[in-house]
Design an enzyme around this catalytic site. Sequence first.
Site, short mmCIF file in Angstrom:
data_model
loop_
_atom_site.label_atom_id
_atom_site.label_comp_id
_atom_site.label_asym_id
_atom_site.label_seq_id
_atom_site.Cartn_x
_atom_site.Cartn_y
_atom_site.Cartn_z
N GLY A 1 -27.26 -32.07 -5.40
CA GLY A 1 -27.07 -30.82 -4.67
C GLY A 1 -27.25 -29.63 -5.60
O GLY A 1 -27.15 -29.75 -6.82
N ILE B 1 -26.41 -26.05 -7.36
CA ILE B 1 -25.27 -25.21 -7.73
C ILE B 1 -25.36 -23.86 -7.02
O ILE B 1 -24.39 -23.10 -6.97
CB ILE B 1 -25.21 -25.04 -9.26
CG1 ILE B 1 -23.83 -24.55 -9.71
CG2 ILE B 1 -26.32 -24.14 -9.75
CD1 ILE B 1 -22.71 -25.51 -9.47
N VAL C 1 -10.49 -41.14 18.95
CA VAL C 1 -9.92 -40.42 20.10
C VAL C 1 -8.73 -39.60 19.61
O VAL C 1 -8.17 -39.86 18.54
CB VAL C 1 -9.50 -41.40 21.21
CG1 VAL C 1 -10.71 -42.15 21.73
CG2 VAL C 1 -8.43 -42.37 20.72
N ASP D 1 -13.08 -40.94 -6.28
CA ASP D 1 -13.46 -42.13 -5.51
C ASP D 1 -13.38 -43.42 -6.30
O ASP D 1 -14.09 -44.39 -5.98
CB ASP D 1 -14.87 -41.94 -4.93
CG ASP D 1 -14.92 -40.82 -3.92
OD1 ASP D 1 -13.91 -40.57 -3.25
OD2 ASP D 1 -15.98 -40.18 -3.80
N GLY E 1 -24.13 -32.96 -8.26
CA GLY E 1 -23.96 -34.04 -9.23
C GLY E 1 -24.84 -35.22 -8.87
O GLY E 1 -26.07 -35.12 -8.88
N ALA E 2 -24.23 -36.33 -8.50
CA ALA E 2 -24.98 -37.56 -8.24
C ALA E 2 -25.98 -37.42 -7.10
O ALA E 2 -27.03 -38.05 -7.10
CB ALA E 2 -24.01 -38.70 -7.95
N GLN E 3 -25.66 -36.59 -6.10
CA GLN E 3 -26.56 -36.41 -4.96
C GLN E 3 -27.57 -35.29 -5.17
O GLN E 3 -28.34 -34.97 -4.26
CB GLN E 3 -25.76 -36.14 -3.69
CG GLN E 3 -24.93 -37.31 -3.23
CD GLN E 3 -24.27 -37.04 -1.89
OE1 GLN E 3 -24.94 -36.78 -0.89
NE2 GLN E 3 -22.96 -37.07 -1.86
N ASP F 1 -9.54 -37.17 2.53
CA ASP F 1 -10.88 -37.20 3.12
C ASP F 1 -11.06 -38.50 3.89
O ASP F 1 -11.80 -39.39 3.47
CB ASP F 1 -11.94 -37.06 2.04
CG ASP F 1 -13.34 -37.04 2.61
OD1 ASP F 1 -13.48 -36.93 3.84
OD2 ASP F 1 -14.30 -37.13 1.82
N LYS G 1 -12.23 -38.47 6.91
CA LYS G 1 -13.28 -38.18 7.90
C LYS G 1 -12.86 -38.74 9.27
O LYS G 1 -13.55 -39.55 9.89
CB LYS G 1 -14.62 -38.74 7.46
CG LYS G 1 -15.19 -38.00 6.25
CD LYS G 1 -16.62 -38.38 5.97
CE LYS G 1 -17.16 -37.56 4.81
NZ LYS G 1 -16.49 -37.84 3.51
#
Length: 209
Positions: free
Chosen positions: A173, A175, A63, A9, A169-171, A57, A59
Amino acid sequence: MKQLILALDVMDGEKAMEIAKKVAEHVDRIKVNYPLVLSAGVGIMKRLSEIKPVIADFKIADVPYTSSLIARIAFENSAESVIVHGFVGSDTLREVCRVAEEFGGKVYAVTELSSPGGEEFMSAVSLKIVEKAKEAGCHGLIAPSTRIERLREIRKAAGDMEILCPGIGAQKGSIEAVKYADGIIVGRGIYASGNPAEEARKLRRVLKI
């Protein structure tokens, strides 16, 4: 073997290429999002695809017709797969899958975001999204590593569909997600570290345990 996917990113094309080359031997695929593509141009996907397969990605959440155009642009620029929001419904999911089939590509549907806001609306319908993604022919799902109980439920509903988990990692979450997922998606924990190759190597070692 579990997959390690780099979420690249950054917003500078040359930096993206530099990081991708450094971590190439440790990662399976590279995921790009709007920050990099809008900054460096859509051609960055072709360049990165020469190093590792690229997941676009975007996302996708529009429509069916507009969504199909976005998917086509991604695949025409060497994306191996695309990510679509599952909440858009069956018609859009089917149309994106149709385009993917033309290119021999894959489609992953987001069940719920890994951020706290993902619980506000998406958690209530994420299992329904799994059902619709299956029916539409999606190849896999994106599910949170930040809510292991939800991930367990999604895994059960998904059957043998591939699941990729962001948020490690940063969020913060867990493992533990590797127990229920086919791969983990890691961004800042790798590319924002002092030594991206070493961080990717450490994660690869964990995935082999």
